[in-house]
Design a protein around this motif. Structure first.
Motif, PDB file in Angstrom:
ATOM      1  N   MET A   6       0.811  -1.208   0.000  1.00  0.00           N
ATOM      2  CA  MET A   6       0.000   0.000   0.000  1.00  0.00           C
ATOM      3  C   MET A   6       0.857   1.276   0.000  1.00  0.00           C
ATOM      4  SD  MET A   6      -3.218  -0.425  -0.269  1.00  0.00           S
ATOM      5  CE  MET A   6      -4.499  -1.662  -0.171  1.00  0.00           C
ATOM      6  N   LYS A   7       2.077   1.184   0.521  1.00  0.00           N
ATOM      7  CA  LYS A   7       2.933   2.374   0.580  1.00  0.00           C
ATOM      8  C   LYS A   7       3.234   2.902  -0.818  1.00  0.00           C
ATOM      9  CE  LYS A   7       5.178   1.520   5.034  1.00  0.00           C
ATOM     10  NZ  LYS A   7       6.469   1.319   5.748  1.00  0.00           N
ATOM     11  N   ALA A   8       3.319   1.983  -1.774  1.00  0.00           N
ATOM     12  CA  ALA A   8       3.593   2.408  -3.144  1.00  0.00           C
ATOM     13  C   ALA A   8       2.460   3.260  -3.701  1.00  0.00           C
ATOM     14  CB  ALA A   8       3.812   1.188  -4.039  1.00  0.00           C
ATOM     15  N   LEU A   9       1.280   3.084  -3.141  1.00  0.00           N
ATOM     16  CA  LEU A   9       0.112   3.849  -3.585  1.00  0.00           C
ATOM     17  C   LEU A   9      -0.081   5.122  -2.763  1.00  0.00           C
ATOM     18  CD1 LEU A   9      -2.398   0.877  -4.058  1.00  0.00           C
ATOM     19  CD2 LEU A   9      -1.114   2.086  -5.839  1.00  0.00           C
ATOM     20  N   GLY A  10       0.826   5.335  -1.820  1.00  0.00           N
ATOM     21  CA  GLY A  10       0.741   6.533  -0.991  1.00  0.00           C
ATOM     22  C   GLY A  10      -0.033   6.340   0.299  1.00  0.00           C
ATOM     23  N   ILE A  11      -0.379   5.089   0.623  1.00  0.00           N
ATOM     24  CA  ILE A  11      -1.161   4.805   1.828  1.00  0.00           C
ATOM     25  C   ILE A  11      -0.252   4.273   2.927  1.00  0.00           C
ATOM     26  CG2 ILE A  11      -3.023   3.395   2.795  1.00  0.00           C
ATOM     27  CD1 ILE A  11      -4.257   3.346  -0.006  1.00  0.00           C
ATOM     28  N   ILE A  12      -0.393   4.818   4.111  1.00  0.00           N
ATOM     29  CA  ILE A  12       0.423   4.378   5.253  1.00  0.00           C
ATOM     30  C   ILE A  12      -0.498   3.839   6.357  1.00  0.00           C
ATOM     31  CG2 ILE A  12       2.311   5.971   4.778  1.00  0.00           C
ATOM     32  CD1 ILE A  12       1.158   7.874   6.832  1.00  0.00           C
ATOM     33  N   ASN A  13       0.024   2.888   7.130  1.00  0.00           N
ATOM     34  CA  ASN A  13      -0.718   2.311   8.263  1.00  0.00           C
ATOM     35  C   ASN A  13      -2.114   1.831   7.842  1.00  0.00           C
ATOM     36  OD1 ASN A  13       1.440   2.983  10.043  1.00  0.00           O
ATOM     37  ND2 ASN A  13       0.634   5.061  10.226  1.00  0.00           N
ATOM     38  N   TYR A  14      -2.157   1.071   6.757  1.00  0.00           N
ATOM     39  CA  TYR A  14      -3.447   0.626   6.218  1.00  0.00           C
ATOM     40  C   TYR A  14      -4.189  -0.266   7.209  1.00  0.00           C
ATOM     41  CZ  TYR A  14      -6.876  -1.389   3.019  1.00  0.00           C
ATOM     42  OH  TYR A  14      -8.049  -1.790   2.422  1.00  0.00           O
ATOM     43  N   GLU A  15      -3.472  -1.126   7.917  1.00  0.00           N
ATOM     44  CA  GLU A  15      -4.120  -2.024   8.878  1.00  0.00           C
ATOM     45  C   GLU A  15      -4.789  -1.228   9.989  1.00  0.00           C
ATOM     46  OE1 GLU A  15      -1.010  -2.215   7.900  1.00  0.00           O
ATOM     47  OE2 GLU A  15      -0.965  -4.045   6.669  1.00  0.00           O
ATOM     48  N   THR A  16      -4.092  -0.178  10.452  1.00  0.00           N
ATOM     49  CA  THR A  16      -4.668   0.681  11.491  1.00  0.00           C
ATOM     50  C   THR A  16      -5.914   1.378  10.974  1.00  0.00           C
ATOM     51  OG1 THR A  16      -2.468   1.084  12.414  1.00  0.00           O
ATOM     52  CG2 THR A  16      -4.218   2.612  13.054  1.00  0.00           C
ATOM     53  N   PHE A  17      -5.844   1.831   9.714  1.00  0.00           N
ATOM     54  CA  PHE A  17      -6.991   2.483   9.098  1.00  0.00           C
ATOM     55  C   PHE A  17      -8.182   1.532   9.034  1.00  0.00           C
ATOM     56  CE2 PHE A  17      -9.474   2.776   5.177  1.00  0.00           C
ATOM     57  CZ  PHE A  17     -10.058   4.019   5.338  1.00  0.00           C
ATOM     58  N   LEU A  18      -7.927   0.284   8.665  1.00  0.00           N
ATOM     59  CA  LEU A  18      -8.992  -0.706   8.528  1.00  0.00           C
ATOM     60  C   LEU A  18      -9.685  -0.938   9.867  1.00  0.00           C
ATOM     61  CD1 LEU A  18     -10.270  -2.520   6.380  1.00  0.00           C
ATOM     62  CD2 LEU A  18      -8.665  -4.317   7.053  1.00  0.00           C
ATOM     63  N   ILE A  19      -8.894  -1.095  10.933  1.00  0.00           N
ATOM     64  CA  ILE A  19      -9.455  -1.322  12.268  1.00  0.00           C
ATOM     65  C   ILE A  19     -10.248  -0.107  12.730  1.00  0.00           C
ATOM     66  CG2 ILE A  19      -8.899  -1.712  14.695  1.00  0.00           C
ATOM     67  CD1 ILE A  19      -6.446  -3.304  13.728  1.00  0.00           C
ATOM     68  N   ALA A  20      -9.654   1.089  12.552  1.00  0.00           N
ATOM     69  CA  ALA A  20     -10.334   2.319  12.960  1.00  0.00           C
ATOM     70  C   ALA A  20     -11.624   2.513  12.179  1.00  0.00           C
ATOM     71  CB  ALA A  20      -9.407   3.515  12.747  1.00  0.00           C
ATOM     72  N   GLY A  21     -11.589   2.184  10.886  1.00  0.00           N
ATOM     73  CA  GLY A  21     -12.774   2.326  10.058  1.00  0.00           C
ATOM     74  C   GLY A  21     -13.904   1.422  10.505  1.00  0.00           C
ATOM     75  N   ILE A  22     -13.571   0.178  10.845  1.00  0.00           N
ATOM     76  CA  ILE A  22     -14.595  -0.772  11.302  1.00  0.00           C
ATOM     77  C   ILE A  22     -15.222  -0.292  12.607  1.00  0.00           C
ATOM     78  CG2 ILE A  22     -14.973  -3.099  12.185  1.00  0.00           C
ATOM     79  CD1 ILE A  22     -12.864  -4.066  10.173  1.00  0.00           C
ATOM     80  N   ILE A  23     -14.378   0.207  13.515  1.00  0.00           N
ATOM     81  CA  ILE A  23     -14.890   0.719  14.794  1.00  0.00           C
ATOM     82  C   ILE A  23     -15.837   1.890  14.561  1.00  0.00           C
ATOM     83  CG2 ILE A  23     -14.249   1.886  16.944  1.00  0.00           C
ATOM     84  CD1 ILE A  23     -11.676   0.222  16.928  1.00  0.00           C
ATOM     85  N   LEU A  24     -15.447   2.792  13.657  1.00  0.00           N
ATOM     86  CA  LEU A  24     -16.300   3.941  13.348  1.00  0.00           C
ATOM     87  C   LEU A  24     -17.599   3.500  12.677  1.00  0.00           C
ATOM     88  CD1 LEU A  24     -13.612   6.458  12.018  1.00  0.00           C
ATOM     89  CD2 LEU A  24     -14.962   6.681  14.111  1.00  0.00           C
ATOM     90  N   ASN A  25     -17.524   2.472  11.849  1.00  0.00           N
ATOM     91  CA  ASN A  25     -18.716   1.987  11.144  1.00  0.00           C
ATOM     92  C   ASN A  25     -19.754   1.417  12.106  1.00  0.00           C
ATOM     93  OD1 ASN A  25     -18.170   2.560   8.391  1.00  0.00           O
ATOM     94  ND2 ASN A  25     -16.756   0.849   8.279  1.00  0.00           N
ATOM     95  N   ILE A  26     -19.289   0.672  13.100  1.00  0.00           N
ATOM     96  CA  ILE A  26     -20.239   0.021  14.006  1.00  0.00           C
ATOM     97  C   ILE A  26     -20.684   0.943  15.147  1.00  0.00           C
ATOM     98  CG2 ILE A  26     -19.267  -2.242  13.485  1.00  0.00           C
ATOM     99  CD1 ILE A  26     -17.847  -2.205  16.148  1.00  0.00           C
ATOM    100  N   THR A  27     -20.078   2.128  15.229  1.00  0.00           N
ATOM    101  CA  THR A  27     -20.511   3.102  16.231  1.00  0.00           C
ATOM    102  C   THR A  27     -21.827   3.733  15.765  1.00  0.00           C
ATOM    103  OG1 THR A  27     -18.219   3.625  16.821  1.00  0.00           O
ATOM    104  CG2 THR A  27     -19.918   5.203  17.482  1.00  0.00           C
ATOM    105  N   PRO A  28     -22.891   3.641  16.563  1.00  0.00           N
ATOM    106  CA  PRO A  28     -24.201   4.174  16.143  1.00  0.00           C
ATOM    107  C   PRO A  28     -24.135   5.664  15.793  1.00  0.00           C
ATOM    108  CG  PRO A  28     -24.419   2.817  18.105  1.00  0.00           C
ATOM    109  CD  PRO A  28     -22.942   3.020  17.890  1.00  0.00           C
ATOM    110  N   GLY A  29     -24.732   6.020  14.675  1.00  0.00           N
ATOM    111  CA  GLY A  29     -24.755   7.407  14.235  1.00  0.00           C
ATOM    112  C   GLY A  29     -26.029   7.696  13.472  1.00  0.00           C
ATOM    113  N   ALA A  30     -26.057   8.834  12.794  1.00  0.00           N
ATOM    114  CA  ALA A  30     -27.255   9.248  12.059  1.00  0.00           C
ATOM    115  C   ALA A  30     -27.629   8.248  10.972  1.00  0.00           C
ATOM    116  CB  ALA A  30     -27.023  10.634  11.454  1.00  0.00           C
ATOM    117  N   ASP A  31     -26.622   7.733  10.254  1.00  0.00           N
ATOM    118  CA  ASP A  31     -26.902   6.765   9.188  1.00  0.00           C
ATOM    119  C   ASP A  31     -27.536   5.495   9.741  1.00  0.00           C
ATOM    120  OD1 ASP A  31     -25.938   8.492   7.317  1.00  0.00           O
ATOM    121  OD2 ASP A  31     -24.005   7.495   7.059  1.00  0.00           O
TER     122      ASP A  31
END
Length: 211
Positions: free
Chosen positions: A1-26
């Motif tokens: 992923m670094k070649a594409l300009g993305i860093i800490n992709y695994e951390t992003f994936l975990i953080a994204g899942i946590i944010l997704n399952i957090t209840p919100g307006a959607d």
């Protein structure tokens, strides 16, 4: 992923899942649709919201969402349009609930198409979504690729993929949970009213959002 300009992709994936399952307006929006109109309605609302989010990601990757972040007028305009739209849908749902058989007699394809379009507009007219992507995604993009749209698109689509899976689960669960209740006309009327009230509350909350 670094070649594409993305860093800490695994951390992003975990953080994204946590944010997704957090209840919100959607989540509230999808649950309201599923509970009052069934699983299919919930899934079509998911597709609409995701389509709107794709629009936000494309705008963010092109740098156009910065206009919302820097222009108070643009932010306020989009915000109030979104708030009015949500409140309009809420009032319409409450009024429709008092008309016996209205929802049952409408053609499913037409109803689902309207639900999908409503989901698109609900998300597109929420400036908080645009600001979220502008604040969240750049944290996982290398400085030398900060002006490239590709990392934004990859991260955004990754976030939406996990979000879609979660939202579909919510729609199916809420739809099946309320299936027996919706078979009772009186209970269905109240479910529609509750759904409309939630839409109005979401609209008011959006209107009170500060830039």
């Amino acid at each position: 992923m670094k070649a594409l300009g993305i860093i800490n992709y695994e951390t992003f994936l975990i953080a994204g899942i946590i944010l997704n399952i957090t209840p919100g307006a959607d989540t509230l929006y999808i649950m309201s649709r599923s509970i009052s109109q069934g699983t299919k309605a919930g899934i079509f609302s998911v597709l609409g919201i995701i389509s709107g989010a794709i629009g936000h990601i494309i705008l963010a990757s092109l740098g156009l969402s910065i206009i919302l972040a820097q222009s108070a007028l643009a932010f306020q305009t989009v915000k109030y349009l979104g708030a009015v739209y949500l409140i309009f849908m809420g009032v319409k749902s409450i009024i429709s609930s008092s008309k016996s058989g209205l929802s049952l007699n409408s053609k499913p394809p037409q109803r689902h198409r309207k639900i999908y379009i409503s989901g698109v507009f609900t998300n597109l007219l929420n400036p908080k979504v645009a600001l979220f992507f502008l604040a969240f995604l750049p944290q996982f993009i290398g400085h030398e690729h900060s002006e490239s749209p590709l990392p934004f698109l990859i991260l955004g689509l990754t976030f939406l993929t996990t979000g879609t899976i979660w939202c579909v689960i919510v729609a199916v669960f809420a739809g099946r949970l309320s299936e027996k209740f919706r078979q009772n006309p009186k209970i269905k009327t109240w479910l529609d009213r509750v759904s409309g009230t939630i839409f109005i509350a979401l609209g008011i909350k959006l209107a009170l959002t500060k830039n």
